[in-house]
Design a protein around this motif. Sequence first.
Motif, PDB file in Angstrom:
ATOM      1  N   PRO A 193      37.076  46.774  49.013  1.00 26.66           N
ATOM      2  CA  PRO A 193      36.139  45.659  49.218  1.00 26.66           C
ATOM      3  C   PRO A 193      34.672  46.060  49.134  1.00 26.66           C
ATOM      4  O   PRO A 193      33.833  45.242  48.772  1.00 26.66           O
ATOM      5  CB  PRO A 193      36.504  45.172  50.630  1.00 26.66           C
ATOM      6  N   ILE A 194      34.348  47.300  49.470  1.00 32.11           N
ATOM      7  CA  ILE A 194      32.952  47.717  49.407  1.00 32.11           C
ATOM      8  C   ILE A 194      32.594  48.283  48.044  1.00 32.11           C
ATOM      9  O   ILE A 194      31.489  48.075  47.532  1.00 32.11           O
ATOM     10  CB  ILE A 194      32.639  48.744  50.532  1.00 32.11           C
ATOM     11  N   LEU A 195      33.521  48.986  47.380  1.00 30.55           N
ATOM     12  CA  LEU A 195      33.172  49.645  46.122  1.00 30.55           C
ATOM     13  C   LEU A 195      33.214  48.711  44.914  1.00 30.55           C
ATOM     14  O   LEU A 195      32.518  48.958  43.928  1.00 30.55           O
ATOM     15  CB  LEU A 195      34.093  50.842  45.880  1.00 30.55           C
ATOM     16  N   VAL A 196      34.017  47.654  44.957  1.00 28.98           N
ATOM     17  CA  VAL A 196      34.041  46.721  43.818  1.00 28.98           C
ATOM     18  C   VAL A 196      32.661  46.111  43.568  1.00 28.98           C
ATOM     19  O   VAL A 196      32.185  46.118  42.434  1.00 28.98           O
ATOM     20  CB  VAL A 196      35.105  45.628  44.001  1.00 28.98           C
ATOM     21  N   CYS A 240      37.129  50.276  39.332  1.00 31.79           N
ATOM     22  CA  CYS A 240      37.239  50.603  40.752  1.00 31.79           C
ATOM     23  C   CYS A 240      38.651  51.078  41.079  1.00 31.79           C
ATOM     24  O   CYS A 240      38.846  52.046  41.809  1.00 31.79           O
ATOM     25  CB  CYS A 240      36.883  49.383  41.598  1.00 31.79           C
ATOM     26  N   VAL A 241      39.657  50.408  40.504  1.00 34.43           N
ATOM     27  CA  VAL A 241      41.047  50.828  40.703  1.00 34.43           C
ATOM     28  C   VAL A 241      41.261  52.209  40.092  1.00 34.43           C
ATOM     29  O   VAL A 241      41.978  53.048  40.648  1.00 34.43           O
ATOM     30  CB  VAL A 241      42.027  49.815  40.075  1.00 34.43           C
ATOM     31  N   LEU A 262      52.488  50.865  46.064  1.00 35.09           N
ATOM     32  CA  LEU A 262      51.198  50.349  46.501  1.00 35.09           C
ATOM     33  C   LEU A 262      50.442  49.606  45.405  1.00 35.09           C
ATOM     34  O   LEU A 262      49.471  48.898  45.696  1.00 35.09           O
ATOM     35  CB  LEU A 262      50.336  51.515  47.010  1.00 35.09           C
ATOM     36  N   VAL A 263      50.883  49.738  44.157  1.00 35.42           N
ATOM     37  CA  VAL A 263      50.060  49.241  43.057  1.00 35.42           C
ATOM     38  C   VAL A 263      49.853  47.725  43.114  1.00 35.42           C
ATOM     39  O   VAL A 263      48.746  47.235  42.893  1.00 35.42           O
ATOM     40  CB  VAL A 263      50.644  49.676  41.692  1.00 35.42           C
ATOM     41  N   LEU A 264      50.885  46.964  43.428  1.00 37.37           N
ATOM     42  CA  LEU A 264      50.730  45.506  43.479  1.00 37.37           C
ATOM     43  C   LEU A 264      49.829  45.076  44.631  1.00 37.37           C
ATOM     44  O   LEU A 264      49.136  44.057  44.531  1.00 37.37           O
ATOM     45  CB  LEU A 264      52.094  44.821  43.587  1.00 37.37           C
ATOM     46  N   VAL A 265      49.848  45.840  45.711  1.00 33.08           N
ATOM     47  CA  VAL A 265      48.939  45.552  46.822  1.00 33.08           C
ATOM     48  C   VAL A 265      47.499  45.672  46.349  1.00 33.08           C
ATOM     49  O   VAL A 265      46.650  44.819  46.625  1.00 33.08           O
ATOM     50  CB  VAL A 265      49.203  46.529  47.989  1.00 33.08           C
ATOM     51  N   LEU A 291      42.389  42.890  44.378  1.00 33.73           N
ATOM     52  CA  LEU A 291      41.300  42.719  43.425  1.00 33.73           C
ATOM     53  C   LEU A 291      41.563  41.594  42.429  1.00 33.73           C
ATOM     54  O   LEU A 291      40.756  41.373  41.523  1.00 33.73           O
ATOM     55  CB  LEU A 291      41.060  44.030  42.666  1.00 33.73           C
ATOM     56  N   HIS A 292      42.723  40.943  42.548  1.00 35.47           N
ATOM     57  CA  HIS A 292      43.083  39.831  41.672  1.00 35.47           C
ATOM     58  C   HIS A 292      43.080  40.267  40.198  1.00 35.47           C
ATOM     59  O   HIS A 292      42.556  39.580  39.320  1.00 35.47           O
ATOM     60  CB  HIS A 292      42.155  38.639  41.892  1.00 35.47           C
ATOM     61  N   ILE A 293      43.707  41.432  39.950  1.00 36.01           N
ATOM     62  CA  ILE A 293      43.838  41.952  38.587  1.00 36.01           C
ATOM     63  C   ILE A 293      45.286  41.748  38.143  1.00 36.01           C
ATOM     64  O   ILE A 293      46.211  42.191  38.837  1.00 36.01           O
ATOM     65  CB  ILE A 293      43.475  43.448  38.528  1.00 36.01           C
ATOM     66  N   PRO A 294      45.539  41.096  37.014  1.00 36.82           N
ATOM     67  CA  PRO A 294      46.918  40.897  36.543  1.00 36.82           C
ATOM     68  C   PRO A 294      47.616  42.236  36.269  1.00 36.82           C
ATOM     69  O   PRO A 294      46.990  43.195  35.801  1.00 36.82           O
ATOM     70  CB  PRO A 294      46.735  40.096  35.240  1.00 36.82           C
ATOM     71  N   PHE A 295      48.919  42.262  36.554  1.00 37.42           N
ATOM     72  CA  PHE A 295      49.691  43.499  36.406  1.00 37.42           C
ATOM     73  C   PHE A 295      49.688  44.000  34.967  1.00 37.42           C
ATOM     74  O   PHE A 295      49.621  45.211  34.714  1.00 37.42           O
ATOM     75  CB  PHE A 295      51.128  43.248  36.872  1.00 37.42           C
ATOM     76  N   ASN A 296      49.759  43.088  33.992  1.00 34.07           N
ATOM     77  CA  ASN A 296      49.806  43.524  32.592  1.00 34.07           C
ATOM     78  C   ASN A 296      48.511  44.212  32.169  1.00 34.07           C
ATOM     79  O   ASN A 296      48.520  45.129  31.344  1.00 34.07           O
ATOM     80  CB  ASN A 296      50.118  42.333  31.674  1.00 34.07           C
ATOM     81  N   LYS A 297      47.357  43.782  32.750  1.00 37.43           N
ATOM     82  CA  LYS A 297      46.088  44.444  32.433  1.00 37.43           C
ATOM     83  C   LYS A 297      46.083  45.870  32.989  1.00 37.43           C
ATOM     84  O   LYS A 297      45.562  46.796  32.361  1.00 37.43           O
ATOM     85  CB  LYS A 297      44.920  43.646  33.022  1.00 37.43           C
ATOM     86  N   TRP A 298      46.665  46.016  34.166  1.00 40.51           N
ATOM     87  CA  TRP A 298      46.744  47.350  34.769  1.00 40.51           C
ATOM     88  C   TRP A 298      47.646  48.264  33.943  1.00 40.51           C
ATOM     89  O   TRP A 298      47.326  49.439  33.734  1.00 40.51           O
ATOM     90  CB  TRP A 298      47.272  47.249  36.199  1.00 40.51           C
TER      91      TRP A 298
END
Length: 509
Positions: free
Chosen positions: A187-190, A203-204, A466-469, A474-481
Amino acid sequence: METANKKKSFSFPSAFTILFFILIIAVGLTWVIPSGSYSKLTYNMQDKVFIVKSYGEPDKTYPATEKTLDEFNIKIKLTNFTEGVIKKPIAIPGSYQRIEQHHKGIQDIPVSMVEGTIEAVDVMVFIFVLGGMIGVINRTGSFNAGLMALARKTKGNEFLIIFSVSILMLLGGTTCGIEEEAVAFYPILVPVFLALGYDAIMCVGAIFLAASMGTAFSTINPFSVVIASNAAGIQFTEGIGFRTLGLILGGLCVIGYLYWYGKKVKADPSFSYTYEDREEFRQRYMKNFDPNAVIEFTFRRKLILILFCLAFPMMIWGVMAGGWWFPQMAASFLSFTIVIMLISGLKEKEIVDSFTEGASELVGVSLIIGLARGVNLVLEQGMISDTILDYMSNLVSGMPGSLFILGQLVVFIFLGLIVPSSSGLAVLSMPIMAPLADAVGIPRDIVVSAYNWGQYAMLFLAPTGLVLVTLQMLHIPFNKWVKFVLPMIGCLLLIGSILLLIQVSLYGS
């Protein structure tokens, strides 16, 4: 035109939907994979005896001696049990037995979701406290003032922030396995990364990717390589040279990849893998940040940020040296929050409202953790995890050294999906897998390395980890990750495979 519009309207399923379908698949597996169980040995600290639990039989008590361990073919020092190094049940080699099928049904899906959430309550409380703390600090304007000061000082050298965070996460991963604790940094680094001209996925990369690469190449991490080495019956220092070399190579890959990606995004923002979501990110994380506004970086705001920053080394010290876990970490963060509240200058209602609003923003993240635990519960209650381990151990048994160790790497990639806990997989698998190395004439520490590198290659992607958490936060879609992280998984497996083969050629018979 209609087809094109349909394609554009498609959005990748959210973390909740992905985990819900995985939960259904887990229930289905309990009808396909035979149920089975290893006998498990635990040490009773109060009575100073070993207790062996076998399915369908009364518990049996044995004297806590080296002779007992030898009888069960467990090559672990007695002191590892008596001094509390190994607390979880150890699978006894050769004790696997098929049992009656433990089918799970549709009715078990909501039950496991609730039970998983209850099991994860300690992590959830930590996340709520963290969210509340950030909400209060945001209301004081400290983050915005600090962001502006940081943006001015790093102008032209923005990547130094990425580099510094990545190095810290690599070191945290390799020494203490920082994973769940890392959620505190997002939350602080984004907002910092966005203010520097990067995107949220950077950030991820700097936090989750770097920390996971460090944990994959653990050197002294007590939650993975140390407990795995103890469960394999060896000193954790065995093989540390190759793991250190892997850490250096893996770290260079991460930093080089982030530099390349960040440079591309800075030159052309549309290159970002999350470009279409950029406005949503900015509204969510920088809604109170106006680059043109002048916010005075007062002594009070500096003091608040100093207290916020002090909470993190305190947390790391507590985990490494103080025996802390999530209840203690949450209490520590809450203590810092109370002090910040007292010096914030905010009114009582503002303090309460900002804390509850901050905590409420992380409710979705907390529920994801509970749902993931629910998947693990279904696999455990269906009694199929031990069956999968037994099948995998038989699959690689008797192979030539080089094929054996590469087979072990693949096995641990798969087991990392079934058992996402590093310590849990270590005590379950090492007593079974490590003795197989003796049969092919290679040192057991090579199997420990294969466990580390294989499991974490999967945990970059495993929905039950932990990845989905992180992505939900950050509301990033899984396919983008997946698109972003696949090159790093390839690097990890390539480095790991080469180092394993070199070790086998040097030390194998």
